[in-house]
Design a protein around this motif. Sequence first.
Motif, PDB file in Angstrom:
ATOM      1  N   VAL A 148      -4.886  11.215 -13.849  1.00 45.35           N
ATOM      2  CA  VAL A 148      -5.765  10.824 -12.687  1.00 45.35           C
ATOM      3  C   VAL A 148      -5.385   9.424 -12.322  1.00 45.35           C
ATOM      4  O   VAL A 148      -5.228   8.254 -13.286  1.00 45.35           O
ATOM      5  CB  VAL A 148      -7.379  10.768 -13.377  1.00 45.35           C
ATOM      6  CG1 VAL A 148      -8.414   9.843 -12.585  1.00 45.35           C
ATOM      7  CG2 VAL A 148      -7.665  11.850 -14.073  1.00 45.35           C
ATOM      8  N   ALA A 149      -4.943   9.047 -10.981  1.00 39.39           N
ATOM      9  CA  ALA A 149      -4.267   8.065 -10.236  1.00 39.39           C
ATOM     10  C   ALA A 149      -5.451   7.316  -9.627  1.00 39.39           C
ATOM     11  O   ALA A 149      -5.875   8.177  -8.343  1.00 39.39           O
ATOM     12  CB  ALA A 149      -3.240   8.383  -9.672  1.00 39.39           C
ATOM     13  N   ALA A 150      -6.149   6.030  -9.594  1.00 33.49           N
ATOM     14  CA  ALA A 150      -6.921   5.514  -8.903  1.00 33.49           C
ATOM     15  C   ALA A 150      -6.307   4.086  -8.154  1.00 33.49           C
ATOM     16  O   ALA A 150      -5.842   3.352  -8.917  1.00 33.49           O
ATOM     17  CB  ALA A 150      -8.081   5.000  -9.636  1.00 33.49           C
ATOM     18  N   ASN A 151      -6.204   4.373  -7.034  1.00 39.25           N
ATOM     19  CA  ASN A 151      -5.632   3.079  -6.177  1.00 39.25           C
ATOM     20  C   ASN A 151      -6.439   2.044  -6.071  1.00 39.25           C
ATOM     21  O   ASN A 151      -7.683   2.174  -5.882  1.00 39.25           O
ATOM     22  CB  ASN A 151      -5.233   3.827  -4.810  1.00 39.25           C
ATOM     23  CG  ASN A 151      -4.330   2.748  -4.096  1.00 39.25           C
ATOM     24  OD1 ASN A 151      -4.506   1.449  -4.164  1.00 39.25           O
ATOM     25  ND2 ASN A 151      -3.699   3.350  -2.919  1.00 39.25           N
ATOM     26  N   ALA A 152      -5.988   0.871  -6.324  1.00 32.97           N
ATOM     27  CA  ALA A 152      -6.858  -0.474  -6.290  1.00 32.97           C
ATOM     28  C   ALA A 152      -6.827  -0.831  -4.779  1.00 32.97           C
ATOM     29  O   ALA A 152      -7.920  -1.339  -4.623  1.00 32.97           O
ATOM     30  CB  ALA A 152      -6.221  -1.538  -7.125  1.00 32.97           C
ATOM     31  N   ALA A 153      -6.395  -0.372  -4.080  1.00 35.57           N
ATOM     32  CA  ALA A 153      -6.247  -0.855  -2.620  1.00 35.57           C
ATOM     33  C   ALA A 153      -5.879   0.207  -1.423  1.00 35.57           C
ATOM     34  O   ALA A 153      -4.975  -0.107  -0.628  1.00 35.57           O
ATOM     35  CB  ALA A 153      -5.107  -2.103  -2.433  1.00 35.57           C
ATOM     36  N   GLU A 154      -6.395   1.394  -1.601  1.00 35.13           N
ATOM     37  CA  GLU A 154      -6.159   2.423  -0.627  1.00 35.13           C
ATOM     38  C   GLU A 154      -6.618   2.207   0.700  1.00 35.13           C
ATOM     39  O   GLU A 154      -5.898   2.559   1.632  1.00 35.13           O
ATOM     40  CB  GLU A 154      -6.763   3.763  -1.254  1.00 35.13           C
ATOM     41  CG  GLU A 154      -6.550   5.040  -0.473  1.00 35.13           C
ATOM     42  CD  GLU A 154      -7.264   5.288   0.557  1.00 35.13           C
ATOM     43  OE1 GLU A 154      -6.845   6.094   1.644  1.00 35.13           O
ATOM     44  OE2 GLU A 154      -8.294   4.634   1.118  1.00 35.13           O
ATOM     45  N   GLU A 155      -7.769   1.519   0.996  1.00 30.33           N
ATOM     46  CA  GLU A 155      -8.184   1.038   2.080  1.00 30.33           C
ATOM     47  C   GLU A 155      -7.316   0.190   3.049  1.00 30.33           C
ATOM     48  O   GLU A 155      -7.489   0.164   4.402  1.00 30.33           O
ATOM     49  CB  GLU A 155      -9.449   0.342   2.059  1.00 30.33           C
ATOM     50  CG  GLU A 155     -10.727   1.117   1.457  1.00 30.33           C
ATOM     51  CD  GLU A 155     -10.913   2.506   2.311  1.00 30.33           C
ATOM     52  OE1 GLU A 155     -10.344   2.691   3.364  1.00 30.33           O
ATOM     53  OE2 GLU A 155     -12.029   3.169   1.710  1.00 30.33           O
ATOM     54  N   ILE A 156      -6.045  -0.400   2.205  1.00 28.06           N
ATOM     55  CA  ILE A 156      -5.079  -0.957   3.059  1.00 28.06           C
ATOM     56  C   ILE A 156      -3.901  -0.176   3.124  1.00 28.06           C
ATOM     57  O   ILE A 156      -2.743  -0.757   3.829  1.00 28.06           O
ATOM     58  CB  ILE A 156      -4.910  -2.312   2.652  1.00 28.06           C
ATOM     59  CG1 ILE A 156      -4.606  -2.485   1.146  1.00 28.06           C
ATOM     60  CG2 ILE A 156      -6.341  -3.451   3.064  1.00 28.06           C
ATOM     61  CD1 ILE A 156      -4.143  -3.756   0.821  1.00 28.06           C
TER      62      ILE A 156
END
Length: 403
Positions: A148-156
């Motif tokens: 499971v990979a969760a991006n800290a800054a996907e919105e940028i």
Amino acid sequence: MSTSLFDSATRHLPTALDFLRRLVAINSFTANAAGVDEVAAVTAAAFAPLGFEASLTPCTTPGTGHHLFLTHRGSGGAPIVLVTHSDTVFPPEEEQQNDFKWDERPEEGRIYGPGTVDNKGGTALIWLILQVLRDAAPDVFERTHWLVAANAAEEIVGADFGEATAALCNGKARAVLVFEGGPVDGRNWHIVTSRKGRSTWKLCAEGKAAHAGSKHHEGINAIDALARVLPDIAALTNAAEERTVNIGMIHGGTVVNRVPHEAVAEWECRATAPAALEQADEFFASLSGTASNGAKLTAECTGHTDAWPGGGDSETLFRLWHEAAAQMSLTALSVPRGGLSDANHLWKLAPTLDGLGPYGNNAHCSERAADGSKLPEYVEPASFVPKAVMNALALLKLVTAPS
């Protein structure tokens, strides 16, 4: 099997929604590093009873939090990567100003709140799917290598999350599954199988200041220089080539009685085919030089994200989801999407699907108008169980198929 999956998903849904509620209560605006890291900690704690080990990787963008990776190694081999993100687009001040928080409205069949569908709802759905698989097919669940990979800054939409994920996979995965929200059209469930690429550009014009009355003829108007080339930039929008150009910002000058000596325009270009984006970029780069009125033009590419072209192995992977939907008397539709996601950075690892998350709407909106003309982001909790079952059925097909 599908009956036991439905039973399990229904039984675990209240816990999944409570998990979502706790995530939504934390402001995790991309620039709120502490909030993003708190979301990561709550997420890691929720997945720990499923046997997932947590690790954190700093995001390379200054002022942001840590990417979260949750690993269940199973019997080894290439992992199935389940992708979400911890951040949202809402600063804490905006949430407070608009009283934007968890707001469950059963009469509407909706839960409003920041991240409910983009993408904390996706995180909660991943948890629900894995719970269902552990209940219904414990041997399959245990032997599978999950990441499971969760991006800290996907919105940028930075590239470093993709690089960190690839490093953990040793450059190869069995599948990449992105749990952004998935639209529903009647009994048709949309699954994203390609995304456009994007380039962003800045064009600076350097002119010559002069008094607008007595010395107008000595000036070189930087705004005028931009105005002469912007129509040519906008004209590269081409529906046949699935390419769009959006001039999003223009500024220049200081006061109206002065010939403006500088001006700047910024735009983005999106295209499905890499060649169509490359063609536009070549034109944008050619704008550097001297404008017809004598101003100096400087074009700069400020960002580039490759397209995820889809097709091939991703369409083959999609067929498993299409078969799973059919078992539920639903239809899964393969659709393109113009927006960017982590799929743009991860699709080279393995066959990829996107839009696998729950159904909702109005992502990135926090406002509610009294007349109903504007509604904030929401998720429909009724979409969790069927979407969890569809994903679980398809994953069982994937995991038990020959490698």
